[in-house]
Design an enzyme around this catalytic site. Structure first.
Site, short mmCIF file in Angstrom:
data_model
loop_
_atom_site.label_atom_id
_atom_site.label_comp_id
_atom_site.label_asym_id
_atom_site.label_seq_id
_atom_site.Cartn_x
_atom_site.Cartn_y
_atom_site.Cartn_z
N SER A 97 0.83 -1.20 0.00
CA SER A 97 0.00 0.00 0.00
C SER A 97 0.87 1.26 0.00
CB SER A 97 -0.96 -0.04 1.19
OG SER A 97 -1.99 0.89 1.04
N ASP A 227 -9.64 -5.15 -4.85
CA ASP A 227 -9.10 -4.19 -3.89
C ASP A 227 -10.01 -2.97 -3.86
OD1 ASP A 227 -7.59 -2.21 -2.54
OD2 ASP A 227 -5.71 -3.13 -3.16
N HIS A 256 -7.58 -5.71 -0.32
CA HIS A 256 -6.39 -4.88 -0.17
C HIS A 256 -5.35 -5.50 0.76
CE1 HIS A 256 -4.09 -1.19 -0.31
NE2 HIS A 256 -4.10 -1.10 1.00
#
Length: 276
Positions: A97, A227, A256
């Site tokens: 991320s 996601d 995610h």
């Protein structure tokens, strides 16, 4: 475990496990978490003889809660301070991320000489926010709303995110884990509200396009196509195309937070990539 002090006086917490002469994997966590989010990966690889390193980003986890410097350039320079302090050579840098953006900016600012490979997992590059040059991006109002929720009730916000879109627990047929949700909450609440508030701007508005184009080392991009936090089509697919030597690994139906939800698959793919 220890601390390194950066040039601007920030104490950065890090973990350094495994043999000094082992292959090094350096892990970069996502927002608003800490190096603890890599438990499943660090234990797996240290038990296979690798040296594993991870740090808490400034304002996150156990690192200093300074009020400024919550941007990708400072994040990258903090990584460089840890790398220099530990004399880490030839590491594979793995970012999840926001951590994926940190990896990309670190390579762009500090070069590839100490990096062997890079892995971007559910990562924010090339650019999350919608602009005239990025019309497929997420509207800025979405990120403004995240900041508003954080400012209004951070504790509730930090429950709602993992209980919902982060791990896909809001999808029909999912099996939410209260332990996973509260571990995310625990990590988030350890950090600074100011750092996390500013970090939303850092991960959403930083444009990594030119950084990606300049990367020539092998890069593996791992991204789930369900996601809900960092959309697959606007990030993973584009990043794999922009780097010079990229490979896209799509996890069908995955959310995610795949280092947790798909830990075994992620570990197997990382192991194959570092040994390739």
């Amino acid at each position: 475990m220890g601390y390194v002090t950066t040039r601007d006086g920030v104490e950065i917490f890090y973990k350094d496990w495994g043999p000094r002469d082992g292959k090094v994997i350096f892990f970069h966590h996502g927002w608003p978490l800490s190096s603890d989010d890599w438990d499943a990966q660090m234990l797996f690889f240290v038990n296979k003889g690798f040296r594993v390193v991870a740090h808490d980003r400034r304002g996150h986890g156990r690192s200093g809660q300074v009020w400024d410097g919550h941007d990708m350039d400072h994040y990258a320079d903090d990584v460089a301070a840890v790398v220099e302090h530990l004399n880490v050579q030839g590491a594979m840098h793995v970012g999840h991320s926001t951590g994926g953006g940190e990896v990309v900016r670190y390579i762009a600012r500090h070069g590839e000489d100490k990096v062997s490979k890079a892995v971007l997992i559910s990562a924010v590059p090339p650019l999350m926010v919608k602009t005239d040059n990025n019309p497929q991006g997420t509207p800025k109002t979405v990120f403004d709303d995240l900041q508003a929720q954080l400012a209004a009730n951070r504790a509730q916000f930090y429950y709602d995110v993992p209980a919902g879109p982060f791990y896909g627990f809001n999808r029909s047929g999912s099996a939410p884990s209260e332990a996973v949700i509260y571990n995310w909450w625990r990590q988030g609440m350890m950090g600074s509200a100011k750092a996390h508030y500013d970090g939303i701007v850092a991960f959403s508005q930083t444009d990594f396009t030119e950084d990606l184009k300049g990367i020539s080392i092998p890069v593996m991009v791992i991204h789930g196509d369900d996601d809900q936090v960092v959309p697959y089509d606007d990030s993973g697919k584009l990043s794999a195309e922009l780097v010079q030597n990229g490979k896209l690994n799509t996890y069908k139906g995955a959310p995610h937070g795949i280092p947790t939800t798909h830990a075994d698959q992620v570990n197997a793919d990382l192991l194959a990539f570092i040994n390739s």
